[in-house]
Motif scaffolding. Structure first.
Motif, short mmCIF file in Angstrom:
data_model
loop_
_atom_site.label_atom_id
_atom_site.label_comp_id
_atom_site.label_asym_id
_atom_site.label_seq_id
_atom_site.Cartn_x
_atom_site.Cartn_y
_atom_site.Cartn_z
N LEU A 80 0.87 -1.13 0.27
CA LEU A 80 0.25 0.01 -0.19
C LEU A 80 0.70 1.26 -0.45
N GLN A 81 1.16 2.19 -1.02
CA GLN A 81 2.26 3.08 -1.54
C GLN A 81 0.95 3.77 -1.15
N MET A 82 1.46 5.36 -0.16
CA MET A 82 0.54 6.06 0.39
C MET A 82 0.81 7.51 0.35
N ASN A 83 0.39 8.49 -0.40
CA ASN A 83 1.52 9.49 -0.40
C ASN A 83 0.16 10.85 0.07
N SER A 84 0.52 12.17 0.40
CA SER A 84 0.14 13.27 0.04
C SER A 84 -0.96 12.87 1.74
N LEU A 85 -0.37 12.27 2.65
CA LEU A 85 -0.51 11.47 4.11
C LEU A 85 -1.21 12.93 4.68
N LYS A 86 -1.97 12.45 5.08
CA LYS A 86 -3.34 13.65 6.26
C LYS A 86 -3.35 13.03 7.53
N PRO A 87 -3.03 13.97 8.19
CA PRO A 87 -3.67 13.56 9.64
C PRO A 87 -4.55 12.55 9.73
N GLU A 88 -5.84 12.61 9.49
CA GLU A 88 -6.63 11.99 9.51
C GLU A 88 -6.41 10.63 8.61
N ASP A 89 -5.66 10.55 8.29
CA ASP A 89 -4.89 8.74 7.89
C ASP A 89 -4.24 7.99 9.40
N THR A 90 -3.90 9.32 10.41
CA THR A 90 -3.09 8.56 11.04
C THR A 90 -4.66 6.84 12.04
N ALA A 91 -3.94 6.02 11.95
CA ALA A 91 -4.71 4.59 12.17
C ALA A 91 -3.70 3.69 12.06
N VAL A 92 -3.84 2.59 12.96
CA VAL A 92 -3.62 1.31 12.97
C VAL A 92 -3.87 0.57 11.06
N TYR A 93 -3.02 0.37 10.60
CA TYR A 93 -3.43 -0.48 9.20
C TYR A 93 -3.68 -2.09 8.99
N TYR A 94 -4.24 -1.92 9.19
CA TYR A 94 -4.06 -3.87 8.67
C TYR A 94 -4.22 -4.45 7.43
N CYS A 95 -3.54 -5.62 7.35
CA CYS A 95 -3.76 -6.29 5.65
C CYS A 95 -4.52 -7.69 5.85
N ALA A 96 -5.52 -8.15 4.72
CA ALA A 96 -6.49 -9.05 4.82
C ALA A 96 -6.66 -9.65 4.00
N ALA A 97 -6.82 -11.06 3.87
CA ALA A 97 -6.21 -12.18 3.02
C ALA A 97 -8.33 -12.68 2.53
#
Length: 123
Positions: A80-97
């Protein structure tokens, strides 16, 4: 299936991060993959999806145009390439299958989950 997410960290607003999720235990190329995130005090929400072949991708409206999901079946990894990050993107990110996908935006559609990687975006 075991999923190991990595790549989180602290970044300033406007910056970029690339998350990785390495899979093991099953033929990765048969798995549909998703990224979700959960901010403090909020429910886990859909971020992005990629089909087993890589031929279909979908994004939450909040990240469309800024995030890109991709996969490397030879490396058993989804990114997951994340560009132009914003404060509201703050979180724990999980991958799932998911072996078979019904509704890619819902957590209940996924069979396996990684442990999460924390992303903090400072303003």
């Amino acid at each position: 299936v075991q999923l190991q997410a990595s790549g989180g960290g602290l970044v300033q607003a406007g910056g970029s991060l690339r998350l990785s999720c390495a899979a093991s235990g099953r033929t990765f190329s048969s798995l549909n993959m998703g990224w979700f995130r959960q901010a403090p005090g909020k429910e886990r929400e859909f971020v992005a999806f990629i089909s087993w072949s890589g031929g279909a991708t979908y994004y939450a409206d909040s990240v469309k145009g800024r995030f890109t999901i991709s996969r490397d079946n030879a490396e058993n990894t989804v990114y997951l390439q994340m560009n132009s990050l914003k404060p509201e993107d703050t979180a724990v990110y999980y991958c799932a299958a998911a072996l078979t996908i019904r509704v890619f935006r819902t957590t209940s559609s996924y069979d396996y989950w990684g442990q999460g990687t924390e992303v903090t975006v400072s303003s």
